[in-house]
Motif scaffolding. Structure first.
Motif, PDB file in Angstrom:
ATOM      1  N   LEU A  75       0.829  -1.204   0.000  1.00  0.00           N
ATOM      2  CA  LEU A  75       0.000   0.000   0.000  1.00  0.00           C
ATOM      3  C   LEU A  75       0.870   1.264   0.000  1.00  0.00           C
ATOM      4  CD1 LEU A  75      -2.718  -1.123   2.576  1.00  0.00           C
ATOM      5  CD2 LEU A  75      -2.923  -1.031   0.083  1.00  0.00           C
ATOM      6  N   TRP A  76       1.972   1.206   0.776  1.00  0.00           N
ATOM      7  CA  TRP A  76       2.847   2.384   0.850  1.00  0.00           C
ATOM      8  C   TRP A  76       3.509   2.673  -0.497  1.00  0.00           C
ATOM      9  CZ3 TRP A  76       8.351   2.958   0.725  1.00  0.00           C
ATOM     10  CH2 TRP A  76       8.796   4.215   1.085  1.00  0.00           C
ATOM     11  N   PHE A  77       4.016   1.638  -1.178  1.00  0.00           N
ATOM     12  CA  PHE A  77       4.649   1.827  -2.493  1.00  0.00           C
ATOM     13  C   PHE A  77       3.625   2.348  -3.509  1.00  0.00           C
ATOM     14  CE2 PHE A  77       8.122  -1.105  -1.141  1.00  0.00           C
ATOM     15  CZ  PHE A  77       9.179  -0.266  -1.452  1.00  0.00           C
ATOM     16  N   ALA A  78       2.406   1.790  -3.445  1.00  0.00           N
ATOM     17  CA  ALA A  78       1.377   2.256  -4.391  1.00  0.00           C
ATOM     18  C   ALA A  78       1.057   3.725  -4.170  1.00  0.00           C
ATOM     19  CB  ALA A  78       0.116   1.408  -4.229  1.00  0.00           C
ATOM     20  N   TRP A  79       1.068   4.148  -2.901  1.00  0.00           N
ATOM     21  CA  TRP A  79       0.779   5.556  -2.615  1.00  0.00           C
ATOM     22  C   TRP A  79       1.966   6.460  -2.949  1.00  0.00           C
ATOM     23  CZ3 TRP A  79      -2.839   8.999  -1.812  1.00  0.00           C
ATOM     24  CH2 TRP A  79      -2.514  10.214  -1.210  1.00  0.00           C
ATOM     25  N   LYS A  80       3.165   6.051  -2.563  1.00  0.00           N
ATOM     26  CA  LYS A  80       4.333   6.915  -2.772  1.00  0.00           C
ATOM     27  C   LYS A  80       4.656   7.090  -4.254  1.00  0.00           C
ATOM     28  CE  LYS A  80       9.171   7.587  -1.566  1.00  0.00           C
ATOM     29  NZ  LYS A  80      10.346   7.120  -0.777  1.00  0.00           N
ATOM     30  N   TYR A  81       4.546   5.997  -5.011  1.00  0.00           N
ATOM     31  CA  TYR A  81       4.959   6.063  -6.413  1.00  0.00           C
ATOM     32  C   TYR A  81       3.751   6.165  -7.354  1.00  0.00           C
ATOM     33  CZ  TYR A  81       9.481   4.731  -4.564  1.00  0.00           C
ATOM     34  OH  TYR A  81      10.663   4.718  -3.860  1.00  0.00           O
ATOM     35  N   ARG A  82       2.713   6.800  -6.876  1.00  0.00           N
ATOM     36  CA  ARG A  82       1.570   7.055  -7.742  1.00  0.00           C
ATOM     37  C   ARG A  82       1.946   8.075  -8.811  1.00  0.00           C
ATOM     38  NH1 ARG A  82       1.284  10.048  -3.254  1.00  0.00           N
ATOM     39  NH2 ARG A  82       0.518  12.196  -3.377  1.00  0.00           N
ATOM     40  N   GLN A  83       1.215   8.095  -9.873  1.00  0.00           N
ATOM     41  CA  GLN A  83       1.566   8.939 -11.018  1.00  0.00           C
ATOM     42  C   GLN A  83       1.554  10.425 -10.670  1.00  0.00           C
ATOM     43  OE1 GLN A  83      -0.999   8.363 -14.359  1.00  0.00           O
ATOM     44  NE2 GLN A  83       0.274   9.547 -15.768  1.00  0.00           N
ATOM     45  N   SER A  84       0.661  10.804  -9.777  1.00  0.00           N
ATOM     46  CA  SER A  84       0.547  12.232  -9.467  1.00  0.00           C
ATOM     47  C   SER A  84       1.644  12.742  -8.526  1.00  0.00           C
ATOM     48  CB  SER A  84      -0.824  12.506  -8.834  1.00  0.00           C
ATOM     49  OG  SER A  84      -0.975  11.746  -7.627  1.00  0.00           O
ATOM     50  N   ASN A  85       2.420  11.832  -7.926  1.00  0.00           N
ATOM     51  CA  ASN A  85       3.491  12.250  -7.003  1.00  0.00           C
ATOM     52  C   ASN A  85       4.761  12.488  -7.803  1.00  0.00           C
ATOM     53  OD1 ASN A  85       5.094  12.818  -4.837  1.00  0.00           O
ATOM     54  ND2 ASN A  85       5.138  10.707  -4.041  1.00  0.00           N
ATOM     55  N   THR A  86       4.971  13.707  -8.221  1.00  0.00           N
ATOM     56  CA  THR A  86       6.145  14.037  -9.042  1.00  0.00           C
ATOM     57  C   THR A  86       7.427  14.150  -8.222  1.00  0.00           C
ATOM     58  OG1 THR A  86       5.616  16.397  -8.795  1.00  0.00           O
ATOM     59  CG2 THR A  86       4.710  15.240 -10.723  1.00  0.00           C
ATOM     60  N   GLU A  87       7.317  14.182  -6.890  1.00  0.00           N
ATOM     61  CA  GLU A  87       8.501  14.296  -6.040  1.00  0.00           C
ATOM     62  C   GLU A  87       9.100  12.934  -5.678  1.00  0.00           C
ATOM     63  OE1 GLU A  87       7.442  16.530  -2.649  1.00  0.00           O
ATOM     64  OE2 GLU A  87       6.997  18.381  -3.771  1.00  0.00           O
ATOM     65  N   ALA A  88       8.441  11.839  -6.051  1.00  0.00           N
ATOM     66  CA  ALA A  88       8.968  10.511  -5.739  1.00  0.00           C
ATOM     67  C   ALA A  88      10.242  10.251  -6.524  1.00  0.00           C
ATOM     68  CB  ALA A  88       7.925   9.453  -6.072  1.00  0.00           C
ATOM     69  N   GLU A  89      11.185   9.562  -5.872  1.00  0.00           N
ATOM     70  CA  GLU A  89      12.479   9.275  -6.509  1.00  0.00           C
ATOM     71  C   GLU A  89      12.273   8.324  -7.684  1.00  0.00           C
ATOM     72  OE1 GLU A  89      16.813   7.256  -5.405  1.00  0.00           O
ATOM     73  OE2 GLU A  89      15.214   7.422  -3.904  1.00  0.00           O
ATOM     74  N   TYR A  90      12.909   8.632  -8.795  1.00  0.00           N
ATOM     75  CA  TYR A  90      12.815   7.808  -9.994  1.00  0.00           C
ATOM     76  C   TYR A  90      14.201   7.273 -10.316  1.00  0.00           C
ATOM     77  CZ  TYR A  90      12.034   6.493 -14.868  1.00  0.00           C
ATOM     78  OH  TYR A  90      11.945   5.807 -16.046  1.00  0.00           O
ATOM     79  N   ALA A  91      14.361   5.907 -10.187  1.00  0.00           N
ATOM     80  CA  ALA A  91      15.678   5.297 -10.411  1.00  0.00           C
ATOM     81  C   ALA A  91      15.508   4.091 -11.336  1.00  0.00           C
ATOM     82  CB  ALA A  91      16.299   4.874  -9.096  1.00  0.00           C
ATOM     83  N   PRO A  92      15.397   4.324 -12.655  1.00  0.00           N
ATOM     84  CA  PRO A  92      15.144   3.216 -13.583  1.00  0.00           C
ATOM     85  C   PRO A  92      16.303   2.243 -13.717  1.00  0.00           C
ATOM     86  CG  PRO A  92      15.584   5.251 -14.766  1.00  0.00           C
ATOM     87  CD  PRO A  92      15.462   5.629 -13.336  1.00  0.00           C
ATOM     88  N   ASP A  93      17.493   2.617 -13.317  1.00  0.00           N
ATOM     89  CA  ASP A  93      18.661   1.740 -13.470  1.00  0.00           C
ATOM     90  C   ASP A  93      18.966   0.948 -12.202  1.00  0.00           C
ATOM     91  OD1 ASP A  93      19.057   2.662 -16.065  1.00  0.00           O
ATOM     92  OD2 ASP A  93      20.228   4.386 -15.350  1.00  0.00           O
TER      93      ASP A  93
END
Length: 345
Positions: free
Chosen positions: A60-78
């Protein structure tokens, strides 16, 4: 017109009202064996929740933190590996599996239904001079028959035992496989024709408890239940005397009539029981002129019967029952058959 959506609330309230009348004997037992089994369920559930609950929360926490509307979430594709995370993912379940394995191994041996009781309750070992109450159980279609060999009585669809006295159940069935289960007393154990299973248990609180069949056995299965009474020793003695005073006789002929399928039978008491009736039921030889299974197995253990064994059995038996109608030999040279010779067994 009311829609299903409008009826949802009243239906839920009705369901809760119906569930309020349920008696959770499995989780609120009155016998020491059932109490230990309940504790095992709780311990196992808690150990598994140590993994399940964090996984649900993190999902539930990951789904909330990395939701599409949260632009401040860390993005680390590698990102592809974390040693610390791998240790947590593998070590925690491994430790829980080890703990569950240890609990299961200990409880499997401690709660073995064939093992005589070592205690009647926590901190109360079985006294050296106390003998278990022996009850012989027969699952019929669709009723339960109980023999009390020490007291010399039998009952149908009613069972009683003194509080804090170990009980040794010997269990078999007349026809199809069944399951003997008193939730407040101990776990279920199967009843099978031609076989005897055992269960050791004890009741610690006086009261009336429900016994059921826990294995579907045909049309009358839903009504195949009985009452189990936990009584003081004095009340148990009175119960036995009542059975002796008001009960009838259970002969082999009456048992064969009782064995016929019937549903929702009333309680019956028997003051006199035919000698060896339970043993005959177990060995499938209640009827006359039928060899018992234990006798067949004894013959097999000696290497089988064969022609010499048949003659020896016929010559040595003192029984009036006839098992062999004729003993015949074939003349291999002429093809002629000798006259059959019948011998009583």
């Amino acid at each position: 017109m009311l829609s299903l959506k409008n009826l949802r609330g009243p239906l839920l309230l009705l369901a809760f009202a119906l569930l309020a009348g349920c008696k959770a004997d499995v989780m609120n037992p009155s016998g020491d064996v059932a109490a230990q089994q309940r504790d095992l369920i709780l311990i196992s559930t808690m150990l598994m929740l140590l993994i399940i609950v964090p996984v649900i929360i993190l999902t539930l926490w990951f789904a909330w933190k990395y939701r599409q509307s949260n632009t401040e979430a860390e993005y680390a594709p590698d990102w592809d590996h974390s040693t610390h995370l791998e240790l947590v993912i593998w070590a925690a379940p491994l430790l829980i599996i080890i703990a569950l394995g240890a609990v299961t191994w200990i409880s499997t041996h401690t709660l073995d239904p064939y093992r005589p009781l070592q205690r009647v309750a926590a901190g109360r070992p079985v006294a050296a001079d106390v003998k278990p109450l022996v009850v012989e159980v027969v699952a019929l279609d669709w009723k339960w028959l109980f023999f009390y060999p020490e007291q010399g009585i039998a009952t149908v669809n009613e069972l009683a035992a003194p509080v804090d006295r170990p009980i040794q159940f010997k269990i078999t069935a007349s026809t199809v496989m069944n399951s003997f289960f008193i939730p407040a007393l101990a776990g279920q154990i199967y009843a099978m024709p031609g076989m005897e299973t055992k269960l050791h248990a004890v009741i610690n609180k006086a009261g009336e408890y429900k016994g059921i069949s826990a294995n579907y056995s045909g049309a009358g299965f839903s009504g195949m239940h009985f009452k189990f009474h936990g009584l003081s020793q004095a009340d148990f003695d009175k119960w036995v005397q009542t059975a002796k005073a008001n009960g009838g006789e259970l002969s082999r002929e009456k048992y064969l009539a009782l064995e016929k399928p019937s549903e929702r039978e009333p309680v019956r008491l028997y003051a006199n029981v035919a000698p060896g009736l339970y043993d005959a039921i177990l060995n499938r030889c209640v009827e006359n002129k039928r060899m018992c299974m234990k006798d067949m197995m004894a013959i097999d253990a000696r290497g089988g019967q064969g022609k010499p064994g048949t003659f020896n059995l016929v010559a040595s038996s003192q029984s009036n029952r006839t098992y062999v109608g004729a003993l015949c030999t074939t003349n291999n040279l002429t093809g002629a058959v000798t006259t059959p010779v019948a011998q009583p067994l």
